[in-house]
Design an enzyme around this catalytic site. Structure first.
Site, short mmCIF file in Angstrom:
data_model
loop_
_atom_site.label_atom_id
_atom_site.label_comp_id
_atom_site.label_asym_id
_atom_site.label_seq_id
_atom_site.Cartn_x
_atom_site.Cartn_y
_atom_site.Cartn_z
CB CYS A 1 -2.27 -6.70 -9.51
SG CYS A 1 -1.78 -6.47 -11.49
CG HIS B 1 0.48 -2.43 -9.88
ND1 HIS B 1 1.87 -2.83 -9.87
CD2 HIS B 1 -0.15 -2.53 -10.92
CE1 HIS B 1 1.55 -4.13 -10.29
NE2 HIS B 1 0.57 -4.04 -10.35
CD GLU C 1 3.14 -0.86 -6.70
OE1 GLU C 1 3.36 -1.44 -7.55
OE2 GLU C 1 1.96 -0.79 -5.87
#
Length: 365
Positions: A255, A340, A342
């Site tokens: 990001c 993202h 994660e």
């Protein structure tokens, strides 16, 4: 519950009620299309300086737990929902959403048409706003929104970065296969959890740390985290990342980290009209043509026309608007993605990116 006014810089106003908090709060008004995950959204430092509107109509039904926070506190300036659940029910919950917002000094607004807010932002773009329970005069609030600072040109990443370095997991990882230097621009804890799971001990550094101090620890890899704000407003972080690139240590960015790596490689960034925020964004890996479902939270992105094809290749695209979602250096072990991995909305679609980072460190040892 107090009456609350949401005033935008273009003169538009919405009325609702404060289900948590009171006072005046300023930020850029944005929307998020995720159906769940409000706790992770609130504690994501990338939302620093923003007031988040959830498009899903009922929020708060599973409450708040202590395990799923993504940082040291709430960073969003406020939360706007259509309806806040009057009760919460989940075996892990320790408190309600309203109480959580109250404890952190944030405001929560409901009983408002979030569909109208979302359509307005999609049409006119994300913009500065003020939310107030103290002032009901629309004209004065609109003027306050116009006069507020906004996000353009601000180094918000340095506002949310840590003050001093620390080791994750706490106490270190004696059996760690890799030592990773993490540049904190507003990191989400799940990035550290995944790196730990894959055998890494992480040293997390403030984004003001000197490159030579980071490299003196001889890390096996360098990770640049997500973060808030305008990447063009963080030239010192871009300079730091540029010096780290020169070391040729394997690097991975997510990001804001993706934007920092891109800018350090000579690309420009620009502000999106209303940004990408949600857990259902389609991303195509151009290397395999595979499409994955990804989580996004950004209002700026890399300008594809400014990527030097002799230095880097575009590896991923957002299929909603064909904006750059991934880059890879052609000569060095360096790559980054705009989304993202994660956040795991797939839930496992983008996990391979962390594994690619591990492979780069293996190959470089």
């Amino acid at each position: 519950m107090k009456k609350a006014i949401i005033a935008l810089e273009d003169g538009t106003c919405f009325e609702g009620r404060a289900f948590a908090g009171s006072g005046e709060f300023y930020g850029e008004l944005v929307f998020n299309t995720s159906m769940t995950g409000y706790q992770e959204i609130l504690t994501d430092p990338s939302y620093h300086g923003q007031i988040v509107t959830m498009t899903y109509p009922l929020i708060g039904n599973y409450g708040i737990n202590e395990e799923d926070v993504e940082s040291r506190g709430i960073f969003a300036q406020g939360l706007i929902v259509s309806e806040c659940s009057r009760i919460h029910s989940n075996w892990r919950a320790s408190k309600s959403l309203a109480k959580y917002l109250e404890e952190n000094g944030k405001i929560g607004i409901d009983d408002v048409d979030t569909r109208a807010i979302t359509l307005h932002i999609r049409d006119k773009g994300a913009m500065k706003c003020v939310v107030s329970t103290e002032n009901v005069d629309h004209d004065s609030l609109v003027q306050k929104a116009k006069d507020s600072v906004g996000l353009i040109g601000r180094d918000l990443a340095s506002e949310v970065s840590i003050d001093s370095a620390y080791v994750w997991p706490e106490g270190g990882k004696p059996d760690a296969a890799f030592k990773v230097a993490v540049i904190d621009c507003g990191i989400k804890l799940n990035q550290l959890r995944i790196l730990e799971q894959l055998g890494c001990e992480c040293t997390v550094y403030p984004n003001t740390t000197k490159a030579e101090d980071i490299l003196a620890a001889n890390p096996d890899g360098i990770f640049v985290s997500n973060g808030p704000g305008d990447p063009a407003g963080a030239p010192e972080t871009t300079e730091l990342v540029g010096k780290l690139i020169e070391s040729k240590v394997p690097m991975f960015g997510i990001c804001f980290g993706h934007q920092m790596l891109g800018r350090a490689l000579g690309a420009d960034t620009f502000k999106l009209k209303f940004g990408h925020r949600g857990g259902n964004q389609p991303i195509q890996d151009l290397r395999t043509t595979k499409v994955e479902i990804a989580s996004h939270n950004h209002g700026f992105c890399i300008d594809a026309d400014t990527v030097n094809p002799e230095v880097a290749e575009i590896t991923h695209l957002n299929l909603n608007d064909n904006t750059v979602a991934g880059l890879k250096h052609k000569l060095q072990p360096l790559f980054c993605v705009q989304y993202h991995p994660e956040a795991a909305p797939g839930p496992h679609d983008p996990f391979y990116l962390f594994e690619e980072f591990i492979e780069l460190m293996k190959e470089n040892k």
